[in-house]
Design an enzyme around this catalytic site. Structure first.
Site, PDB file in Angstrom:
ATOM      1  NE  ARG A   8      -3.802   0.322   0.679  1.00 49.83           N
ATOM      2  CZ  ARG A   8      -4.682  -0.053  -0.271  1.00 49.83           C
ATOM      3  NH1 ARG A   8      -4.721   0.583  -1.424  1.00 49.83           N
ATOM      4  NH2 ARG A   8      -5.506  -1.051  -0.061  1.00 49.83           N
TER       5      ARG A   8
ATOM      6  NE  ARG B 297      -2.978  -4.684  -6.499  1.00 50.71           N
ATOM      7  CZ  ARG B 297      -3.751  -3.931  -5.739  1.00 50.71           C
ATOM      8  NH1 ARG B 297      -3.290  -2.805  -5.240  1.00 50.71           N
ATOM      9  NH2 ARG B 297      -4.989  -4.286  -5.459  1.00 50.71           N
TER      10      ARG B 297
ATOM     11  CG  HIS C 131      -3.000   2.724  -8.005  1.00 48.18           C
ATOM     12  ND1 HIS C 131      -3.069   3.656  -6.996  1.00 48.18           N
ATOM     13  CD2 HIS C 131      -4.217   2.141  -8.063  1.00 48.18           C
ATOM     14  CE1 HIS C 131      -4.277   3.626  -6.465  1.00 48.18           C
ATOM     15  NE2 HIS C 131      -4.997   2.715  -7.099  1.00 48.18           N
TER      16      HIS C 131
ATOM     17  CD  GLU D 100      -4.660   5.655  -9.406  1.00 51.45           C
ATOM     18  OE1 GLU D 100      -5.033   4.669 -10.067  1.00 51.45           O
ATOM     19  OE2 GLU D 100      -5.249   6.034  -8.380  1.00 51.45           O
TER      20      GLU D 100
END
Ligand code: TA6
Length: 300
Positions: free
Chosen positions: A73, A99, A169, A272
């Site tokens: 995160r 990811r 992102h 993003e």
């Protein structure tokens, strides 16, 4: 490869160093005249980028998991081969599998001028094929210099065409979400989250007073994050992307997220570069074809 093998092959004293976190994530640290950076092989995920004399440009949650089964995160998660929830099967992982996987180190080189370039690669695996039935090669390239450049190049290695969506992102580290502004989005059309009612941003700059999840379509330009608290502006430009997503979860949603503190939302904003809409900008790749999504980030 073990950390020792990676250090033997790619390590350079005081400049390039691999280490492993307690929960088995391998990270490479880069130190050069321009910046320091840390890149996790789990997810090909850059987790910090600190230009000399500056605070980190990337935000990292103090509660982020750093373990193989979970996404990190903060930093720049790579979303591939879909952005957001899977279109037809909500049991598949949000933002795809890239990811969640360990990437291989292809190369680490010093570019002319002294920047460092880290190239990581991912190919299909039993895990990826269980979620997405295509063979592919993805290369994530990170250029650590005065400017941070991140590129995701996907090649279709199968004998059939396929389509995908993707995003870089990016979580930007900011002083205070209530005080920053983003310019570069005036007069752009956007969808608010999954509401398909198209709106237009009339304000010259975007400021934040509540949860925000805008997907600006046909946006090809730059975003500038004006941060008076940190006395800096961050410019983010991109190529190979038709959508820019701007996200901040605000307090109520932060509280529902196990890997973020309830006030974590105050110190980041995501802006993003993405390709994220079926029918608008999914990337179609014929066999053998490639596409590159890239972003460049710097303090201006
Ligand atoms: O980019 C915005 C977004 O798609 C939001 O809808 C929100 O869910 C966010 O990404 C984070 O997703 P994650 O799966 O990392 O919790």
């Amino acid at each position: 490869m073990t950390d020792q093998q990676l250090n033997k092959q790619f390590g350079v004293a005081d400049k390039i160093y691999f280490y492993r976190t307690e929960l088995d994530i391998t990270v490479v640290s880069i130190i050069n005249q321009y910046a320091t950076a840390n890149i996790s092989l789990h997810g090909a995920h850059i987790i910090s980028f600190v230009p000399a004399g500056q605070k980190d440009i990337l935000w990292m949650s103090e509660k982020s998991a750093f373990e193989p089964a979970k996404a990190i995160r903060g930093g720049i998660p790579i979303c591939f081969p879909w952005f957001g929830p899977h279109l037809t099967d909500k049991t598949k992982p949000q933002h795809g599998f890239a990811r969640l996987q360990q990437w291989d180190v292809l190369d680490i080189t010093e570019a002319p001028g002294g920047s460092t370039v880290v190239s990581l690669s991912l190919r299909e695996s039993p895990f990826s094929l269980s979620l997405w039935p295509h063979t592919f090669k993805a290369i994530a390239e990170f250029k650590i210099g005065k400017i941070l450049e991140v590129k995701l190049t996907v090649t279709n290695t199968s004998d059939q065409p396929f389509e995908y969506s993707d995003a870089l992102h990016t979580y930007f580290n900011i002083s205070d979400i209530s005080a920053i502004k983003i310019s570069g989005l005036a007069n752009c059309s956007y969808y608010e989250a999954f509401d398909m009612d198209l709106k237009t941003q009339e304000d010259e700059v975007l400021s934040f007073k509540t949860e925000t999840n805008r997907r600006y379509i046909d946006h090809y330009g730059e975003c500038i994050i004006e941060d008076p608290g940190f006395k800096r502006n961050i410019r983010s430009t991109k190529t190979g992307s038709k959508v820019t997503v701007v996200w901040n979860p605000w307090e109520a949603t932060s509280k529902t997220m196990g890997d973020m503190t309830s006030d974590g939302y105050k110190t980041f904003v995501c802006a993003e570069p993405a390709n994220a809409y079926p029918g608008i900008d999914m990337i179609q790749l014929a066999p053998g074809a490639s596409h590159t999504l890239s972003t460049s980030i710097e303090i201006v």
